[in-house]
Design a protein around this motif. Structure first.
Motif, PDB file in Angstrom:
ATOM      1  N   SER A  72     -19.766 -12.262  -5.304  1.00 41.30           N
ATOM      2  CA  SER A  72     -19.437 -10.945  -5.317  1.00 41.30           C
ATOM      3  C   SER A  72     -18.177 -10.597  -4.595  1.00 41.30           C
ATOM      4  CB  SER A  72     -21.007 -10.432  -4.495  1.00 41.30           C
ATOM      5  OG  SER A  72     -20.787  -9.095  -3.852  1.00 41.30           O
ATOM      6  N   PHE A  73     -17.890  -9.419  -5.369  1.00 43.71           N
ATOM      7  CA  PHE A  73     -16.656  -9.393  -5.169  1.00 43.71           C
ATOM      8  C   PHE A  73     -16.576  -8.028  -4.374  1.00 43.71           C
ATOM      9  CE2 PHE A  73     -12.380  -6.795  -6.524  1.00 43.71           C
ATOM     10  CZ  PHE A  73     -11.395  -7.081  -6.966  1.00 43.71           C
ATOM     11  N   GLY A  74     -15.414  -8.726  -2.873  1.00 44.71           N
ATOM     12  CA  GLY A  74     -16.285  -7.619  -2.026  1.00 44.71           C
ATOM     13  C   GLY A  74     -15.982  -7.598  -0.759  1.00 44.71           C
ATOM     14  N   VAL A  75     -15.843  -7.551   0.268  1.00 45.47           N
ATOM     15  CA  VAL A  75     -16.391  -7.919   1.649  1.00 45.47           C
ATOM     16  C   VAL A  75     -18.072  -7.104   1.492  1.00 45.47           C
ATOM     17  CG1 VAL A  75     -15.000  -5.847   3.100  1.00 45.47           C
ATOM     18  CG2 VAL A  75     -15.948  -8.409   4.066  1.00 45.47           C
ATOM     19  N   GLY A  76     -17.963  -6.054   1.486  1.00 43.31           N
ATOM     20  CA  GLY A  76     -19.462  -5.823   1.694  1.00 43.31           C
ATOM     21  C   GLY A  76     -20.130  -5.806   0.637  1.00 43.31           C
ATOM     22  N   TYR A  77     -21.629  -6.129   1.245  1.00 38.43           N
ATOM     23  CA  TYR A  77     -22.426  -7.204  -0.191  1.00 38.43           C
ATOM     24  C   TYR A  77     -23.797  -5.930  -0.345  1.00 38.43           C
ATOM     25  CZ  TYR A  77     -23.661  -9.645   3.724  1.00 38.43           C
ATOM     26  OH  TYR A  77     -23.587 -10.282   4.726  1.00 38.43           O
ATOM     27  N   VAL A  98      -9.755 -11.508   3.248  1.00 47.38           N
ATOM     28  CA  VAL A  98      -8.230 -11.017   2.153  1.00 47.38           C
ATOM     29  C   VAL A  98      -7.653 -10.255   2.029  1.00 47.38           C
ATOM     30  CG1 VAL A  98      -8.582 -13.440   0.629  1.00 47.38           C
ATOM     31  CG2 VAL A  98      -9.778 -11.673  -0.269  1.00 47.38           C
ATOM     32  N   LEU A  99      -8.819  -8.331   2.510  1.00 51.10           N
ATOM     33  CA  LEU A  99      -8.431  -7.966   2.388  1.00 51.10           C
ATOM     34  C   LEU A  99      -8.507  -6.536   3.878  1.00 51.10           C
ATOM     35  CD1 LEU A  99     -11.331  -6.884   2.905  1.00 51.10           C
ATOM     36  CD2 LEU A  99     -12.311  -6.354   0.676  1.00 51.10           C
ATOM     37  N   ASP A 100      -8.418  -7.803   4.686  1.00 51.69           N
ATOM     38  CA  ASP A 100      -8.242  -7.380   5.675  1.00 51.69           C
ATOM     39  C   ASP A 100      -7.551  -6.491   6.399  1.00 51.69           C
ATOM     40  OD1 ASP A 100     -10.864  -8.872   6.426  1.00 51.69           O
ATOM     41  OD2 ASP A 100      -9.951 -10.062   8.352  1.00 51.69           O
ATOM     42  N   ALA A 230     -16.081   2.796   5.215  1.00 53.06           N
ATOM     43  CA  ALA A 230     -16.359   1.080   5.188  1.00 53.06           C
ATOM     44  C   ALA A 230     -17.297   1.168   4.034  1.00 53.06           C
ATOM     45  CB  ALA A 230     -17.012   1.260   6.240  1.00 53.06           C
ATOM     46  N   ARG A 231     -18.331   2.248   4.618  1.00 48.56           N
ATOM     47  CA  ARG A 231     -19.660   2.191   3.019  1.00 48.56           C
ATOM     48  C   ARG A 231     -20.496   4.425   3.589  1.00 48.56           C
ATOM     49  NH1 ARG A 231     -17.447  -0.668   0.789  1.00 48.56           N
ATOM     50  NH2 ARG A 231     -19.047  -2.813  -0.037  1.00 48.56           N
ATOM     51  N   GLY A 232     -19.927   4.916   2.690  1.00 49.46           N
ATOM     52  CA  GLY A 232     -20.437   5.981   2.795  1.00 49.46           C
ATOM     53  C   GLY A 232     -21.656   6.265   3.841  1.00 49.46           C
ATOM     54  N   PRO A 277     -10.220   8.765  -3.259  1.00 50.92           N
ATOM     55  CA  PRO A 277     -11.764   7.862  -3.605  1.00 50.92           C
ATOM     56  C   PRO A 277     -12.130   6.218  -3.299  1.00 50.92           C
ATOM     57  CG  PRO A 277      -9.332   8.249  -4.894  1.00 50.92           C
ATOM     58  CD  PRO A 277      -8.926   8.673  -3.733  1.00 50.92           C
ATOM     59  N   HIS A 278     -12.109   5.793  -2.722  1.00 51.53           N
ATOM     60  CA  HIS A 278     -12.135   4.622  -2.091  1.00 51.53           C
ATOM     61  C   HIS A 278     -11.593   3.283  -2.967  1.00 51.53           C
ATOM     62  CE1 HIS A 278     -16.269   1.560  -1.579  1.00 51.53           C
ATOM     63  NE2 HIS A 278     -14.896   1.056  -1.370  1.00 51.53           N
ATOM     64  N   VAL A 279     -10.285   3.499  -2.276  1.00 48.16           N
ATOM     65  CA  VAL A 279      -9.160   2.628  -2.049  1.00 48.16           C
ATOM     66  C   VAL A 279      -8.820   2.005  -1.716  1.00 48.16           C
ATOM     67  CG1 VAL A 279      -8.385   4.906  -3.453  1.00 48.16           C
ATOM     68  CG2 VAL A 279      -7.682   4.500  -1.351  1.00 48.16           C
ATOM     69  N   GLY A 280      -9.716   1.096  -0.325  1.00 51.46           N
ATOM     70  CA  GLY A 280      -9.344   0.368   0.824  1.00 51.46           C
ATOM     71  C   GLY A 280      -8.530  -0.424   0.061  1.00 51.46           C
ATOM     72  N   SER A 281      -8.606  -1.566   0.190  1.00 49.36           N
ATOM     73  CA  SER A 281      -8.494  -2.804  -0.807  1.00 49.36           C
ATOM     74  C   SER A 281      -7.625  -2.707  -2.019  1.00 49.36           C
ATOM     75  CB  SER A 281      -9.514  -3.340  -1.110  1.00 49.36           C
ATOM     76  OG  SER A 281     -10.180  -3.246  -1.967  1.00 49.36           O
ATOM     77  N   ALA A 282      -7.419  -1.427  -2.633  1.00 45.54           N
ATOM     78  CA  ALA A 282      -7.263  -1.163  -4.327  1.00 45.54           C
ATOM     79  C   ALA A 282      -5.549  -1.608  -3.971  1.00 45.54           C
ATOM     80  CB  ALA A 282      -7.551   0.500  -4.822  1.00 45.54           C
ATOM     81  N   THR A 286      -4.158  -7.653  -4.167  1.00 41.67           N
ATOM     82  CA  THR A 286      -5.334  -7.967  -2.764  1.00 41.67           C
ATOM     83  C   THR A 286      -6.253  -7.517  -3.942  1.00 41.67           C
ATOM     84  OG1 THR A 286      -4.386  -7.071  -0.553  1.00 41.67           O
ATOM     85  CG2 THR A 286      -6.749  -6.713  -1.097  1.00 41.67           C
ATOM     86  N   ARG A 287      -6.299  -7.361  -5.324  1.00 43.23           N
ATOM     87  CA  ARG A 287      -7.170  -6.907  -5.327  1.00 43.23           C
ATOM     88  C   ARG A 287      -7.518  -8.272  -6.289  1.00 43.23           C
ATOM     89  NH1 ARG A 287     -10.427  -2.409  -6.750  1.00 43.23           N
ATOM     90  NH2 ARG A 287     -11.486  -1.889  -4.715  1.00 43.23           N
ATOM     91  N   ASN A 288      -6.118  -9.135  -6.606  1.00 49.96           N
ATOM     92  CA  ASN A 288      -6.159 -10.414  -6.978  1.00 49.96           C
ATOM     93  C   ASN A 288      -6.554 -11.376  -6.278  1.00 49.96           C
ATOM     94  OD1 ASN A 288      -5.315  -9.626  -9.717  1.00 49.96           O
ATOM     95  ND2 ASN A 288      -3.127  -9.649  -9.315  1.00 49.96           N
ATOM     96  N   ALA A 289      -6.453 -11.526  -5.245  1.00 47.28           N
ATOM     97  CA  ALA A 289      -6.755 -12.595  -4.022  1.00 47.28           C
ATOM     98  C   ALA A 289      -8.674 -12.002  -4.055  1.00 47.28           C
ATOM     99  CB  ALA A 289      -5.945 -11.792  -2.604  1.00 47.28           C
ATOM    100  N   MET A 290      -9.122 -11.277  -4.201  1.00 41.92           N
ATOM    101  CA  MET A 290     -10.383 -10.756  -4.374  1.00 41.92           C
ATOM    102  C   MET A 290     -10.753 -11.937  -4.966  1.00 41.92           C
ATOM    103  SD  MET A 290     -10.516  -7.380  -2.630  1.00 41.92           S
ATOM    104  CE  MET A 290     -12.506  -6.619  -3.076  1.00 41.92           C
ATOM    105  N   GLY A 291     -10.139 -11.769  -6.433  1.00 36.80           N
ATOM    106  CA  GLY A 291     -11.510 -11.804  -7.542  1.00 36.80           C
ATOM    107  C   GLY A 291     -10.759 -13.462  -8.303  1.00 36.80           C
TER     108      GLY A 291
HETATM  109  C1  8YV Z   1     -13.928  -2.343  -2.969  1.00 35.04           C
HETATM  110  C2  8YV Z   1     -14.937  -2.252  -1.267  1.00 35.04           C
HETATM  111  O1  8YV Z   1     -13.901  -1.163  -3.266  1.00 35.04           O
HETATM  112  O2  8YV Z   1     -14.699  -4.976   0.046  1.00 35.04           O
HETATM  113  C3  8YV Z   1     -15.533  -4.769  -0.240  1.00 35.04           C
HETATM  114  O3  8YV Z   1     -16.867  -4.186   0.084  1.00 35.04           O
HETATM  115  O4  8YV Z   1     -15.150  -1.843  -0.695  1.00 35.04           O
HETATM  116  C4  8YV Z   1     -13.789  -2.772  -1.590  1.00 35.04           C
HETATM  117  O5  8YV Z   1     -12.454  -3.280  -1.376  1.00 35.04           O
HETATM  118  C5  8YV Z   1     -15.377  -3.243  -3.666  1.00 35.04           C
HETATM  119  O6  8YV Z   1     -15.221  -4.572  -3.668  1.00 35.04           O
HETATM  120  C6  8YV Z   1     -15.693  -2.860  -5.087  1.00 35.04           C
HETATM  121  O7  8YV Z   1     -14.429  -3.100  -6.072  1.00 35.04           O
END
Ligand code: 8YV
Length: 323
Positions: A72-77, A98-100, A230-232, A277-282, A286-291
């Motif tokens: 899964s892409f993201g720390v929250g699952y 990688v997104l802390d 975190a999460r809404g 608009p949910h840009v915490g890690s955006a 960072t998104r490349n590191a997550m990918g």
């Molecule tokens: C991303 C996030 O927005 O990692 C998470 O849990 O909420 C964010 O980094 C999420 O992965 C959706 O792309």
């Protein structure tokens, strides 16, 4: 032998497909005209899932009996039922670490924006109101504030590290006490009563749903500021709108919402809410590191049978595979 078949149910950061290119056969399900027919035709061949925001539960996995890993892409699952996956022998991985710093930076920015009303002040300038007089003094200052972190994990720690030099004191509420010097509160309401910034960094999902409710907001009080990166779902959004409108709390800075990308209309009308608009890690890096971590989890699993960053629900399964 053909390449292993990996299912990508929804669109993801392009580095995932690039990293897997040539090493696996990738099914891009969202591009298929009849996704159900593809899932039925390829059900025995698909061995891994690379997942973005798609909901993956037991029923979904039952359609793909040979899947062994969901990366899964993201720390929250919270969109993945990791317990149902473990019951079916499927390992789930996420992208921690990688997104802390990125999310902590966003949290700090959002905090400053909210305390000092910076977006409102900028709108004031753009609306040409400065000529009519200065922007009103803000009621709040960051100085001397006390922060309560709900969910002191890696990101919470990175936030604590950032606010300490600003002179903000830190306390926390987790299910269990940690080996740290910050004050621990076994009760969230009691922590909310003692602090004037409530910083939410706890994972989403059923266990934390509406943890921050009218009672907690009441305890935070009229000088209180709520920040959520975190999460809404952790916040009862209707109760929050009521608390912001009635002055039960001072203001809120939100990056996440209960029904994204829909935002509670009551929030949109409030002058004391800063809304991102949910840009915490955006960011691209960072998104490349997550990918890349999604790719490494899948390839490591194919090559060595061990994913790099399994979620806690998969720990037993990984141990058994190792042994
Ligand atoms: C991303 C996030 O927005 O990692 C998470 O849990 O909420 C964010 O980094 C999420 O992965 C959706 O792309």
């Amino acid at each position: 032998m053909g390449l292993p078949v990996v299912l990508m149910p929804g669109r993801m950061n392009p580095v995932v497909a690039e990293g897997l290119d040539g090493k696996v056969e990738l099914i891009r399900l969202w591009e298929e005209t009849d996704p159900d027919a593809v899932l039925a035709d390829r059900r025995d061949e698909i061995v891994a899932v690379a997942a973005g925001g798609t909901r993956i539960d037991g029923a979904f996995l039952d359609r793909l009996p040979n899947v062994r890993i969901v990366a899964s892409f993201g720390v929250g699952y919270d969109q993945i039922d990791a317990t149902a996956a473990a019951e079916r022998g499927v390992v789930v991985t996420n992208t921690p670490g990688v997104l802390d710093d990125e999310v902590a930076d966003t949290a700090l920015g959002l905090l400053l924006m909210t305390v000092r009303e910076l977006p409102q002040a900028e709108r004031y300038l753009r609306d040409g109101k400065w000529q009519g007089g200065p922007y009103p003094l803000t009621k709040a200052t960051l100085h001397g504030r006390r922060m309560g972190i709900l969910g002191l994990g890696r990101i919470g720690q990175a936030i604590a590290d950032r606010v300490t030099p600003f002179g903000v004191s830190v306390a926390y509420h987790n299910r269990r006490r940690k080996d740290v010097d910050y004050r621990y509160y076994p009760s969230l309401v009691e922590m909310a009563r003692d602090v004037d910034i409530l910083m939410i960094v706890i994972p989403g999902g059923d266990n934390t749903r509406h943890l921050v409710n009218a009672e907690v907001l009441g305890a935070l009080g009229p000088d209180g500021i709520l920040i959520n990166v975190a999460r809404g779902t952790v916040v009862d959004e209707a109760a929050l709108v009521e608390a912001l409108s009635s002055g039960t709390i001072l203001s809120a800075g939100l990056d996440v919402y209960e029904a994204e990308p829909t935002v509670h209309p009551g929030l949109l009308d409030l002058p004391n809410a800063v809304l991102l608009p949910h840009v915490g890690s955006a960011t691209i890096p960072t998104r490349n590191a997550m990918g890349n971590l999604v790719v490494e989890n899948i390839l490591n699993w194919f090559n060595y049978g061990t994913p790099l960053t399994p979620v806690p629900e998969s720990a037993e399964l990984v141990k058994r595979q190792d042994g």
